[in-house]
Design a protein around this motif. Sequence first.
Motif, PDB file in Angstrom:
ATOM      1  N   SER A  76       0.996  -1.347  -0.356  1.00  0.00           N
ATOM      2  CA  SER A  76       0.037  -0.131  -0.039  1.00  0.00           C
ATOM      3  C   SER A  76       1.178   1.276   0.055  1.00  0.00           C
ATOM      4  N   ASN A  77       0.372   2.218  -0.042  1.00  0.00           N
ATOM      5  CA  ASN A  77       0.917   3.431  -0.286  1.00  0.00           C
ATOM      6  C   ASN A  77       1.361   3.660   1.208  1.00  0.00           C
ATOM      7  N   GLU A  78       1.029   3.019   2.072  1.00  0.00           N
ATOM      8  CA  GLU A  78       1.254   4.023   3.719  1.00  0.00           C
ATOM      9  C   GLU A  78       2.590   2.957   3.537  1.00  0.00           C
ATOM     10  N   GLN A  79       2.920   1.470   3.428  1.00  0.00           N
ATOM     11  CA  GLN A  79       3.933   0.767   3.339  1.00  0.00           C
ATOM     12  C   GLN A  79       4.784   1.467   2.779  1.00  0.00           C
ATOM     13  N   ILE A  80       4.572   2.027   1.246  1.00  0.00           N
ATOM     14  CA  ILE A  80       5.439   2.751   0.714  1.00  0.00           C
ATOM     15  C   ILE A  80       6.529   3.857   1.599  1.00  0.00           C
ATOM     16  N   THR A  81       5.264   4.667   2.194  1.00  0.00           N
ATOM     17  CA  THR A  81       5.844   5.629   3.242  1.00  0.00           C
ATOM     18  C   THR A  81       6.242   4.837   4.530  1.00  0.00           C
ATOM     19  N   LYS A  82       5.802   3.902   4.556  1.00  0.00           N
ATOM     20  CA  LYS A  82       7.241   3.575   6.276  1.00  0.00           C
ATOM     21  C   LYS A  82       8.188   2.723   6.001  1.00  0.00           C
ATOM     22  N   LEU A  83       8.376   2.191   4.373  1.00  0.00           N
ATOM     23  CA  LEU A  83       9.794   2.245   3.673  1.00  0.00           C
ATOM     24  C   LEU A  83      11.291   3.261   3.978  1.00  0.00           C
ATOM     25  N   LYS A  84      10.243   4.435   3.329  1.00  0.00           N
ATOM     26  CA  LYS A  84      11.369   6.156   2.957  1.00  0.00           C
ATOM     27  C   LYS A  84      10.965   6.023   4.185  1.00  0.00           C
ATOM     28  N   GLU A  85      10.146   6.130   5.543  1.00  0.00           N
ATOM     29  CA  GLU A  85      10.892   6.448   6.536  1.00  0.00           C
ATOM     30  C   GLU A  85      12.258   5.866   7.341  1.00  0.00           C
ATOM     31  N   ILE A  92      17.563   1.131   1.338  1.00  0.00           N
ATOM     32  CA  ILE A  92      16.209   0.267   1.389  1.00  0.00           C
ATOM     33  C   ILE A  92      16.122  -0.319  -0.402  1.00  0.00           C
ATOM     34  N   ILE A  93      16.132  -1.138   0.116  1.00  0.00           N
ATOM     35  CA  ILE A  93      15.917  -1.205  -2.149  1.00  0.00           C
ATOM     36  C   ILE A  93      14.616  -1.184  -2.386  1.00  0.00           C
ATOM     37  N   GLN A  94      14.042  -1.361  -3.105  1.00  0.00           N
ATOM     38  CA  GLN A  94      12.133  -1.892  -2.830  1.00  0.00           C
ATOM     39  C   GLN A  94      12.082  -1.930  -4.437  1.00  0.00           C
ATOM     40  N   SER A  95      11.932  -2.817  -5.112  1.00  0.00           N
ATOM     41  CA  SER A  95      11.242  -2.604  -6.277  1.00  0.00           C
ATOM     42  C   SER A  95      10.182  -3.970  -6.466  1.00  0.00           C
ATOM     43  N   TYR A  96       9.599  -3.730  -7.502  1.00  0.00           N
ATOM     44  CA  TYR A  96       8.439  -4.661  -8.237  1.00  0.00           C
ATOM     45  C   TYR A  96       8.711  -6.170  -9.701  1.00  0.00           C
ATOM     46  N   ASN A  97       9.864  -5.599  -9.522  1.00  0.00           N
ATOM     47  CA  ASN A  97      10.793  -6.615 -10.994  1.00  0.00           C
ATOM     48  C   ASN A  97      12.771  -6.928 -10.312  1.00  0.00           C
ATOM     49  N   PHE A  98      13.432  -7.664 -10.403  1.00  0.00           N
ATOM     50  CA  PHE A  98      14.726  -7.458 -10.020  1.00  0.00           C
ATOM     51  C   PHE A  98      15.594  -8.035 -11.415  1.00  0.00           C
TER      52      PHE A  98
END
Length: 218
Positions: A76-85, A92-98
């Motif tokens: 969710s957008n809230e979960q992405i926001t938490k990762l950015k915090e 933090i490395i976030q991606s939907y495709n590696f």
Amino acid sequence: MKYGIIGRNGRMGNEIYNLFSEKGHDLVFSYDKEGENFLETPEVLIDFSLPTAFEKVIEYVEKFRCPLIIGTTGLSNEQITKLKELSQTLPIIQSYNFSLGIQVLLRLVKLADKLLDDVDIEITETHHRFKKDKPSGTAKMIKEVLNKEVNISSLRLGNVPGDHTVYFGNLGEIITISHRALSRRTFAAGVLKSAEFALKAVAGFYTFQDIFELTKEE
């Protein structure tokens, strides 16, 4: 490298474990629905589980104070926001495709969109029957690159690791740009590349596209 996996017994968890083992890296922590297995504090944590496990992921990242590579889709957008915090103090490395190939596809799609006028654009994606989210995170990435409203058609069939195609069509011709993953190993290779990057990276929020571009410059 000493690493941990959340979602160890899933399809990607197994693929990551097999590749990392081949390369001589040590799995020192894992967490799955079966429970926790702790040997040592990991140098990097990898998450390929489900959005419902997100709070547990954050709990472990804060406990271990190590970089996180997260490929879980459907966040969710809230979960992405938490990762950015979190990225203010940790890599933090976030991606939907590696996949390296998808990074090339994204560049080609962006170039085609820039060069072509008066075209209809459609995106199709096909994944295995067990994939929960629809459309895929990768299809959403492609749409973001196009930066416009584009229809996405999704299929869930058999055991397909991942097919993505972008169509550009006018009244005289159709151009297609496609990527087909032949196995999940290609994604595991991208995770390994990300883990090696994370061990040396400063705190920040990265995508695999960033890793691809930064390592190409070296």
